[in-house]
Each structure stands twice: as structure tokens, then as C-alpha cells.
Design an enzyme around this catalytic site. Structure first.
Site, PDB file in Angstrom:
ATOM      1  N   ASN A 121      41.343  39.917  45.595  1.00 17.03           N
ATOM      2  CA  ASN A 121      42.207  38.859  45.062  1.00 17.03           C
ATOM      3  C   ASN A 121      43.647  39.339  45.239  1.00 17.03           C
ATOM      4  O   ASN A 121      44.119  40.177  44.473  1.00 17.03           O
ATOM      5  CB  ASN A 121      41.877  38.618  43.578  1.00 17.03           C
ATOM      6  CG  ASN A 121      42.845  37.638  42.927  1.00 17.03           C
ATOM      7  OD1 ASN A 121      43.633  36.989  43.607  1.00 17.03           O
ATOM      8  ND2 ASN A 121      42.774  37.531  41.609  1.00 17.03           N
ATOM      9  N   LYS A 145      46.347  37.685  44.840  1.00 17.47           N
ATOM     10  CA  LYS A 145      47.316  37.044  43.943  1.00 17.47           C
ATOM     11  C   LYS A 145      48.556  36.616  44.749  1.00 17.47           C
ATOM     12  O   LYS A 145      48.424  36.237  45.906  1.00 17.47           O
ATOM     13  CB  LYS A 145      47.647  37.979  42.771  1.00 17.47           C
ATOM     14  CG  LYS A 145      46.372  38.492  42.086  1.00 17.47           C
ATOM     15  CD  LYS A 145      46.609  39.226  40.802  1.00 17.47           C
ATOM     16  CE  LYS A 145      45.253  39.686  40.250  1.00 17.47           C
ATOM     17  NZ  LYS A 145      45.366  40.354  38.959  1.00 17.47           N
ATOM     18  N   HIS A 193      40.634  32.072  36.930  1.00 19.62           N
ATOM     19  CA  HIS A 193      41.127  33.433  36.733  1.00 19.62           C
ATOM     20  C   HIS A 193      41.906  33.494  35.414  1.00 19.62           C
ATOM     21  O   HIS A 193      42.581  32.530  35.045  1.00 19.62           O
ATOM     22  CB  HIS A 193      42.015  33.842  37.913  1.00 19.62           C
ATOM     23  CG  HIS A 193      42.362  35.298  37.869  1.00 19.62           C
ATOM     24  ND1 HIS A 193      43.382  35.779  37.085  1.00 19.62           N
ATOM     25  CD2 HIS A 193      41.805  36.358  38.472  1.00 19.62           C
ATOM     26  CE1 HIS A 193      43.438  37.095  37.218  1.00 19.62           C
ATOM     27  NE2 HIS A 193      42.489  37.473  38.056  1.00 19.62           N
ATOM     28  N   GLU A 247      35.762  39.493  33.954  1.00 19.02           N
ATOM     29  CA  GLU A 247      37.005  40.260  34.022  1.00 19.02           C
ATOM     30  C   GLU A 247      37.635  40.344  32.637  1.00 19.02           C
ATOM     31  O   GLU A 247      38.379  39.438  32.236  1.00 19.02           O
ATOM     32  CB  GLU A 247      37.993  39.586  34.970  1.00 19.02           C
ATOM     33  CG  GLU A 247      37.485  39.456  36.390  1.00 19.02           C
ATOM     34  CD  GLU A 247      38.638  39.288  37.374  1.00 19.02           C
ATOM     35  OE1 GLU A 247      38.808  40.159  38.222  1.00 19.02           O
ATOM     36  OE2 GLU A 247      39.381  38.304  37.261  1.00 19.02           O
ATOM     37  N   GLY A 298      44.824  44.798  35.820  1.00 19.81           N
ATOM     38  CA  GLY A 298      46.158  45.287  36.162  1.00 19.81           C
ATOM     39  C   GLY A 298      46.681  46.348  35.207  1.00 19.81           C
ATOM     40  O   GLY A 298      47.858  46.687  35.236  1.00 19.81           O
ATOM     41  N   GLU A 353      44.614  34.797  34.649  1.00 16.53           N
ATOM     42  CA  GLU A 353      46.051  34.490  34.774  1.00 16.53           C
ATOM     43  C   GLU A 353      46.274  32.984  34.781  1.00 16.53           C
ATOM     44  O   GLU A 353      47.245  32.484  34.208  1.00 16.53           O
ATOM     45  CB  GLU A 353      46.610  35.156  36.044  1.00 16.53           C
ATOM     46  CG  GLU A 353      46.751  36.658  35.843  1.00 16.53           C
ATOM     47  CD  GLU A 353      46.582  37.493  37.102  1.00 16.53           C
ATOM     48  OE1 GLU A 353      46.677  36.950  38.224  1.00 16.53           O
ATOM     49  OE2 GLU A 353      46.345  38.705  36.951  1.00 16.53           O
ATOM     50  N   SER A 401      40.937  46.413  37.268  1.00 16.14           N
ATOM     51  CA  SER A 401      41.318  47.777  37.655  1.00 16.14           C
ATOM     52  C   SER A 401      40.219  48.542  38.397  1.00 16.14           C
ATOM     53  O   SER A 401      40.090  49.748  38.239  1.00 16.14           O
ATOM     54  CB  SER A 401      41.779  48.578  36.439  1.00 16.14           C
ATOM     55  OG  SER A 401      42.935  47.980  35.866  1.00 16.14           O
TER      56      SER A 401
HETATM   57  P1  PGA Z   1      43.155  44.282  39.126  1.00 17.87           P
HETATM   58  O1  PGA Z   1      42.959  42.690  39.181  1.00 17.87           O
HETATM   59  O2  PGA Z   1      42.094  44.880  40.025  1.00 17.87           O
HETATM   60  O3  PGA Z   1      44.525  44.524  39.645  1.00 17.87           O
HETATM   61  O4  PGA Z   1      42.980  44.695  37.708  1.00 17.87           O
HETATM   62  C1  PGA Z   1      41.681  42.123  39.136  1.00 17.87           C
HETATM   63  C2  PGA Z   1      41.791  40.625  39.061  1.00 17.87           C
HETATM   64  O5  PGA Z   1      42.706  40.126  38.389  1.00 17.87           O
HETATM   65  O6  PGA Z   1      40.989  39.895  39.683  1.00 17.87           O
END
Ligand code: PGA
Length: 254
Positions: free
Chosen positions: A9, A11, A95, A167, A173, A97, A212
Site C-alpha cells: 500500500n 498511500k 483503510h 490492521e 506507521g 486512514e 508496521s
Molecule cells: P505500515 O502501513 O506498514 O506503514 O504500518 C500499513 C497500512 O497502513 O496498510
């Protein structure tokens, strides 16, 4: 019995030069990864170029979002048919976010998932609890509600097309991966719910872990019985790191 799925992903990152540098390095590194599905979700602006660069490989592309309507006056939005036209076989919906920053509800996510299925695109439906909810002992309940509502429009004969991504928001993140045990506990709970909702097909739905994920942590996560893949943000921007995640079998740390 469930084919592992490792998805990137990206983003709101990368441009055409960075994409070229990534694929030049990444494609040869994963050329022998035949037993897994490898998916990249770039920003919409790079879908066409990505499609050209992965042509002839087993790598698949995904949208990061979609609008449920087929077409019309929805300035700035992208329809499922448009993703199909770009060669996408997957799309991420719900997601955290998007849920947190853009106010997306599970009912809205459900509409997106069914729009994708109409176009034979597999939805990657994201769920996960916040730290506050986990600390209050509500993690499994929150996730169960998100799953029930986000998959409400999915028929049993389509269920297998769906991928669920667990998640935990506190792990995204932050560098703070859920331990394999914590992740497995949530995945097992999700699996039971999927089986209750979809019967035998629920057992075939793949459940990814996200938050992460790193080359150093992927093996132990993937070794859990109900973890069938990873949805990777930060580490997926680096072709070497994402290739090591795709080749998770080789990352065992003894
Ligand atoms: P990350 O993001 O691996 O940077 O924690 C995962 C995601 O948001 O899908």
C-alpha cells in the site's frame, strides 16, 4: 490451502521516476515467487504505468480506494469500472486512514466492496481497532462490528473473492507491530465470524495482517495459522524490503 497474499500500500507516495526505479529492482527479485500473490497499490496516477511495467509478470495491481457509483457527477472520484480498465484485480477499501481522516463508515465501505465485486475486482477490506479501544478491552468487538457491516452486501458465492486486512490502528506507521500472538488472536476471531457468516467459503477467505510489517517480522506473523498475508505500507516503498516480505519463507530468523 489459502494462497498467501502480500500487498504493498503505497498511500500518497511515489512518482513515475520512483516507480520505474522500484520495478526495475523489484521484479527480478520476486521472479521466482510463484506460490504467493503479489499486489501493488500505487496512487491512481501510476496505475497505467505500473500496468505497463508489470505486464508479463505475475504481479497484480490494486486501487487504494473506489467510489461505489458506476459513473456520474462525483468530482475527484474513481469508479470500479475505471480500475478494471486499468487492469486492477484488487482494491483496498476501508483503510483506517480513510475511516479516520475522511469519515468513511462501514456501511459506505460495504457499498464500495460490492461495486468492486460487480467488476470482478477483489476488495481488500480493512478493519482494526484503535489503541483506546484495545486498552478498553473492546478490540475484538470493534473488529467484529466492522466486519459484519463492511461485508454486509457480500453474497456467500462471492465471499472467496474478498480479502480481509486486520490492521490495528496503533500498529500502522508506528513501528509497533502486533506480536504474532496478538495478531493471531484477532485473526482467529475474524475467521470464526467469517465462517459463521459465509459457511465453508469463510474458511477460504484470506486474512492479511497489516501494521508496521517488516522483513524481520513477516516470517513469525505468516507462521500463524490464520494469517494468510500482509498489507504493507512503509516497508513496501523499498524494493529490497518488499521483496524480502514477498519471500517471507526465507526470512526465518533462527
Ligand atoms: P505500515 O502501513 O506498514 O506503514 O504500518 C500499513 C497500512 O497502513 O496498510
Amino acid at each position: 490451502m489459502r494462497r498467501p497474499i502480500l500487498a504493498a500500500n503505497w498511500k500518497m507516495n511515489m512518482d513515475s521516476a520512483a516507480l520505474r526505479a522500484f520495478t526495475d529492482r523489484f521484479i527480478p527479485l520476486v521472479a521466482n515467487a510463484k506460490a504467493v500473490d503479489v499486489v501493488i497499490a500505487p496512487p491512481f496516477t501510476l496505475l497505467d504505468r505500473l500496468a505497463q511495467q508489470i505486464a508479463g509478470t505475475a504481479i497484480q495491481s490494486a486501487g487504494q480506494n473506489v467510489h461505489p457509483e458506476e459513473s456520474g457527477a462525483f468530482t475527484g472520484e474513481i469508479a470500479a469500472g475505471m480500475l478494471a480498465d486499468m487492469g486492477c484485480t484488487y482494491a483496498i477499501v476501508g483503510h483506517s486512514e480513510r475511516r479516520a481522516l475522511f469519515g468513511e463508515s462501514s456501511a459506505w465501505v460495504a457499498q464500495k466492496a460490492t461495486a468492486l465485486l460487480r467488476h470482478r475486482i477483489r476488495p481488500i477490506v480493512c478493519v482494526g481497532e484503535t489503541l483506546e479501544q484495545r486498552d478498553a478491552g473492546q478490540a475484538l468487538e470493534v473488529v467484529a462490528t466492522q466486519i459484519g457491516e463492511s461485508l454486509a452486501g457480500v453474497a456467500s458465492d462471492q465471499a472467496e473473492q474478498v480479502v480481509v486486512a486486520y490492521e490495528p490502528v496503533w500498529a500502522i506507521g508506528t513501528g509497533r507491530t502486533a506480536t504474532p500472538e496478538i495478531a493471531q488472536q484477532a485473526h482467529e476471531h475474524i475467521r470464526k465470524q467469517l465462517s459463521a457468516q459465509f459457511g465453508e467459503a469463510g474458511n477460504r477467505i484470506r486474512i492479511q495482517y497489516g501494521g508496521s510489517v517488516k522483513p524481520e517480522t513477516v516470517y513469525a506473523l505468516m507462521a500463524q495459522p490464520d494469517i494468510d498475508g500482509a498489507l504493507v505500507g512503509g516497508a513496501s516503498l523499498d524494493p529490497e524490503a518488499f521483496a524480502r516480505i514477498v519471500l517471507f519463507q526465507d526470512q526465518r530468523i533462527s
